[in-house]
Write a protein that holds these residues in place. Structure first.
Motif, PDB file in Angstrom:
ATOM      1  N   THR A 119       0.969  -1.398   0.108  1.00  0.00           N
ATOM      2  CA  THR A 119      -0.378  -0.049  -0.017  1.00  0.00           C
ATOM      3  C   THR A 119       0.846   0.813  -0.181  1.00  0.00           C
ATOM      4  OG1 THR A 119      -1.831   0.778   0.967  1.00  0.00           O
ATOM      5  CG2 THR A 119       0.166   0.138   2.481  1.00  0.00           C
ATOM      6  N   ARG A 120       0.126   2.197   0.394  1.00  0.00           N
ATOM      7  CA  ARG A 120       0.755   3.906   0.461  1.00  0.00           C
ATOM      8  C   ARG A 120       0.754   4.069   1.714  1.00  0.00           C
ATOM      9  NH1 ARG A 120       0.581   7.143  -4.670  1.00  0.00           N
ATOM     10  NH2 ARG A 120       0.686   9.135  -3.108  1.00  0.00           N
ATOM     11  N   PRO A 121       1.842   4.856   1.900  1.00  0.00           N
ATOM     12  CA  PRO A 121       1.484   5.414   2.458  1.00  0.00           C
ATOM     13  C   PRO A 121       0.364   6.463   3.814  1.00  0.00           C
ATOM     14  CG  PRO A 121       3.727   6.281   2.082  1.00  0.00           C
ATOM     15  CD  PRO A 121       3.162   5.568   1.139  1.00  0.00           C
ATOM     16  N   ASP A 122       0.127   7.102   2.628  1.00  0.00           N
ATOM     17  CA  ASP A 122      -1.026   7.590   2.977  1.00  0.00           C
ATOM     18  C   ASP A 122      -2.736   7.425   2.381  1.00  0.00           C
ATOM     19  OD1 ASP A 122      -0.505   7.583   0.337  1.00  0.00           O
ATOM     20  OD2 ASP A 122      -1.296   9.865  -0.590  1.00  0.00           O
ATOM     21  N   CYS A 123      -2.473   6.298   2.602  1.00  0.00           N
ATOM     22  CA  CYS A 123      -3.915   5.306   2.551  1.00  0.00           C
ATOM     23  C   CYS A 123      -3.975   4.174   3.412  1.00  0.00           C
ATOM     24  CB  CYS A 123      -3.945   4.630   1.190  1.00  0.00           C
ATOM     25  SG  CYS A 123      -4.158   5.713  -0.500  1.00  0.00           S
ATOM     26  N   VAL A 124      -3.181   4.433   5.364  1.00  0.00           N
ATOM     27  CA  VAL A 124      -3.833   3.824   6.310  1.00  0.00           C
ATOM     28  C   VAL A 124      -4.298   4.819   6.894  1.00  0.00           C
ATOM     29  CG1 VAL A 124      -2.271   1.935   5.139  1.00  0.00           C
ATOM     30  CG2 VAL A 124      -1.854   4.066   6.946  1.00  0.00           C
ATOM     31  N   ASP A 125      -5.494   4.338   8.328  1.00  0.00           N
ATOM     32  CA  ASP A 125      -5.868   5.053   9.038  1.00  0.00           C
ATOM     33  C   ASP A 125      -5.560   4.194  10.492  1.00  0.00           C
ATOM     34  OD1 ASP A 125      -7.553   3.741   8.945  1.00  0.00           O
ATOM     35  OD2 ASP A 125      -8.815   4.913   8.450  1.00  0.00           O
ATOM     36  N   ALA A 126      -6.115   4.728  11.859  1.00  0.00           N
ATOM     37  CA  ALA A 126      -6.000   4.034  12.838  1.00  0.00           C
ATOM     38  C   ALA A 126      -7.221   3.222  13.118  1.00  0.00           C
ATOM     39  CB  ALA A 126      -6.019   5.065  14.124  1.00  0.00           C
ATOM     40  N   PRO A 127      -8.103   2.918  12.173  1.00  0.00           N
ATOM     41  CA  PRO A 127      -8.845   1.725  13.026  1.00  0.00           C
ATOM     42  C   PRO A 127      -8.761   0.967  11.959  1.00  0.00           C
ATOM     43  CG  PRO A 127     -10.310   4.006  12.365  1.00  0.00           C
ATOM     44  CD  PRO A 127      -8.977   4.499  12.339  1.00  0.00           C
ATOM     45  N   LEU A 128      -7.943   1.118  10.531  1.00  0.00           N
ATOM     46  CA  LEU A 128      -7.523   0.222   9.690  1.00  0.00           C
ATOM     47  C   LEU A 128      -6.156  -0.687  10.659  1.00  0.00           C
ATOM     48  CD1 LEU A 128      -7.388  -1.736   7.146  1.00  0.00           C
ATOM     49  CD2 LEU A 128      -5.953   0.187   6.353  1.00  0.00           C
ATOM     50  N   LEU A 129      -5.551   0.569  10.979  1.00  0.00           N
ATOM     51  CA  LEU A 129      -4.202   0.012  11.263  1.00  0.00           C
ATOM     52  C   LEU A 129      -4.497  -1.004  12.897  1.00  0.00           C
ATOM     53  CD1 LEU A 129      -1.361   1.867  10.825  1.00  0.00           C
ATOM     54  CD2 LEU A 129      -1.341   0.275  10.115  1.00  0.00           C
ATOM     55  N   TYR A 131      -7.385  -2.646  13.223  1.00  0.00           N
ATOM     56  CA  TYR A 131      -7.867  -4.107  12.897  1.00  0.00           C
ATOM     57  C   TYR A 131      -6.220  -5.090  12.498  1.00  0.00           C
ATOM     58  CZ  TYR A 131      -9.378  -7.525   9.690  1.00  0.00           C
ATOM     59  OH  TYR A 131      -9.306  -8.765   8.280  1.00  0.00           O
ATOM     60  N   LEU A 132      -5.753  -4.284  11.552  1.00  0.00           N
ATOM     61  CA  LEU A 132      -4.407  -5.164  11.295  1.00  0.00           C
ATOM     62  C   LEU A 132      -3.902  -5.670  12.410  1.00  0.00           C
ATOM     63  CD1 LEU A 132      -3.339  -3.385   8.335  1.00  0.00           C
ATOM     64  CD2 LEU A 132      -4.818  -5.671   7.999  1.00  0.00           C
ATOM     65  N   ALA A 133      -3.899  -4.883  13.633  1.00  0.00           N
ATOM     66  CA  ALA A 133      -2.839  -5.140  14.943  1.00  0.00           C
ATOM     67  C   ALA A 133      -3.082  -5.871  15.506  1.00  0.00           C
ATOM     68  CB  ALA A 133      -2.270  -4.239  16.304  1.00  0.00           C
ATOM     69  N   ASP A 134      -4.960  -6.366  15.272  1.00  0.00           N
ATOM     70  CA  ASP A 134      -5.932  -7.900  16.345  1.00  0.00           C
ATOM     71  C   ASP A 134      -5.629  -9.014  14.820  1.00  0.00           C
ATOM     72  OD1 ASP A 134      -7.835  -9.012  17.745  1.00  0.00           O
ATOM     73  OD2 ASP A 134      -8.605  -9.038  15.874  1.00  0.00           O
ATOM     74  N   LEU A 135      -5.304  -8.729  13.747  1.00  0.00           N
ATOM     75  CA  LEU A 135      -4.823  -9.950  12.809  1.00  0.00           C
ATOM     76  C   LEU A 135      -3.800 -10.182  12.753  1.00  0.00           C
ATOM     77  CD1 LEU A 135      -6.666 -11.303  10.483  1.00  0.00           C
ATOM     78  CD2 LEU A 135      -6.013  -9.764   8.675  1.00  0.00           C
ATOM     79  N   HIS A 136      -3.216  -9.404  13.010  1.00  0.00           N
ATOM     80  CA  HIS A 136      -2.008 -10.285  13.351  1.00  0.00           C
ATOM     81  C   HIS A 136      -1.198 -11.283  14.747  1.00  0.00           C
ATOM     82  CE1 HIS A 136       3.112 -10.643  12.889  1.00  0.00           C
ATOM     83  NE2 HIS A 136       2.586  -9.274  14.305  1.00  0.00           N
ATOM     84  N   ALA A 175       4.014   0.529  13.533  1.00  0.00           N
ATOM     85  CA  ALA A 175       5.757  -0.429  13.747  1.00  0.00           C
ATOM     86  C   ALA A 175       4.498  -0.314  15.551  1.00  0.00           C
ATOM     87  CB  ALA A 175       6.708   0.402  14.138  1.00  0.00           C
ATOM     88  N   LEU A 176       4.383   0.708  15.758  1.00  0.00           N
ATOM     89  CA  LEU A 176       3.332   0.742  17.220  1.00  0.00           C
ATOM     90  C   LEU A 176       2.642   0.047  17.641  1.00  0.00           C
ATOM     91  CD1 LEU A 176       3.797   4.789  17.463  1.00  0.00           C
ATOM     92  CD2 LEU A 176       4.511   3.371  18.826  1.00  0.00           C
ATOM     93  N   ARG A 177       1.883  -0.692  16.616  1.00  0.00           N
ATOM     94  CA  ARG A 177       0.866  -1.629  16.938  1.00  0.00           C
ATOM     95  C   ARG A 177       1.672  -2.890  17.142  1.00  0.00           C
ATOM     96  NH1 ARG A 177      -1.231   2.760  15.037  1.00  0.00           N
ATOM     97  NH2 ARG A 177      -3.117   2.885  15.443  1.00  0.00           N
TER      98      ARG A 177
END
Length: 322
Positions: A119-129, A131-136, A175-177
């Motif tokens: 993806t691009r760095p300007d196409c992520v936000d906190a809710p998505l991250l 979710y991805l942290a939970d998925l990880h 990375a913080l997540r």
């Protein structure tokens, strides 16, 4: 024998506990630098055909593409397990509910044990991250950001549509997540060759980010791109390296990188029919062998000239502005 650089294959096997194969997926995304949200025309170097395998067709579902990939690789490697690689265009460029559906669909395919998201760095936000942290926590997740350059003048020249600060924010927040973070860069972009400190600055800025992995690509001029048109008009603005010259250039670069940064690849391989200027005629593994031989001749290794300390990733401190 000295390990010349921090290899992705060994790192990934350690993460997964076994060897895994990535299967590319085209989920039908577009890019905000093409549809007008950020810009139009896309990055000047970009033709998505160059890295989108022919078997990836958005007319097929994510599950169907992966099932066909599993069947193909499974004939030779029946015990292999897989990562779904969302590769084509910007694979977080949609609403969260749609993204969740696609990612979960991929993980429902037998044998798929994780996902890699380009993806691009300007196409992520906190809710998505979040979710991805939970998925990880449930499976392997790697988010790969197209960085391309850490220099804002270069980013503007290639019509990237974001600055390096956007990259730093996205990488830090991912990375913080606790999510592994990858980056892509291109060496040899126009406007960089004659700048004496560009390579060192690039290595320093990338090493300071909490990146887990890095992909390095050489500059290729692809038919139909704005950059190929620029080259045709003013070739003196470009320096297209030979394979041997590029190998030394890459070595100069990785000597200055943080030792803990995992290096996945050093070249990209586009179909010769799409190249506006002929390539080297080398496959990725052939160039990697050339690079290793040259590193042995120079008796050098990743991080040999790194000046940022011991390179322990968890000692990185995010910016105080976040």
């Amino acid at each position: 024998m000295r390990q010349r650089y921090n290899e992705f294959g060994a790192w990934l096997t350690a993460q997964m506990g076994r060897k895994v194969q990535k299967i590319s997926v085209n989920a039908g995304f577009t890019c905000p630098n093409r549809d007008g949200r950020v810009g139009v025309g896309g990055c000047t170097y970009c033709n998505n055909q160059t890295f989108n395998p022919a078997y990836c067709a958005p007319t097929k579902s994510v599950a169907q593409q992966l099932a066909e990939g599993v069947e193909f690789f499974g004939r030779k490697y029946p015990e292999m397990r897989y990562l779904a690689y969302f590769q084509a265009y910007t694979n977080t460029y949609s609403d969260l509910s749609h993204l969740q559906k696609l990612y979960e669909e991929a993980l429902s395919v037998e044998g798929v044990e994780g996902i890699v998201i380009g993806t691009r760095p300007d196409c992520v936000d906190a809710p998505l991250l979040d979710y991805l942290a939970d998925l990880h926590r449930r499976c392997f997740v790697l988010v790969e950001y197209g960085i391309e350059s850490t220099d804002d003048v270069v980013l503007q020249r290639i019509n990237r549509g974001h600055d390096f600060a956007a990259t730093a924010r996205a990488v830090e927040q991912t990375a913080l997540r606790g999510i592994p973070v990858g980056g892509h860069i291109i060496l040899g972009l126009p406007g960089t060759w004659l700048r004496p400190h560009y390579l060192a600055d690039e290595a320093r800025r990338l090493s300071a980010l909490p990146l887990t992995t890095l992909k390095v690509h050489q500059l290729q001029l692809i038919c139909g791109t704005r950059m190929a048109e620029e080259y045709a008009v003013c070739p003196d603005d470009f320096h297209l390296m030979t394979a041997a010259e590029y190998a030394d250039y890459v070595i100069d670069f990785i000597e200055q990188l943080r030792p803990s940064l995992v290096l996945e690849r050093f070249v990209s391989q586009s179909p010769s029919s799409l190249l506006a200027v002929p390539g080297w005629g080398l496959k990725n593994h052939e160039f990697t062998a050339l690079l290793r031989r040259r590193m042995e001749q120079r008796d050098t290794w990743q991080g040999r000239c790194y000046e940022g300390g011991d390179g322990v990733l968890n000692e990185y401190e995010p910016s105080k502005n976040e």
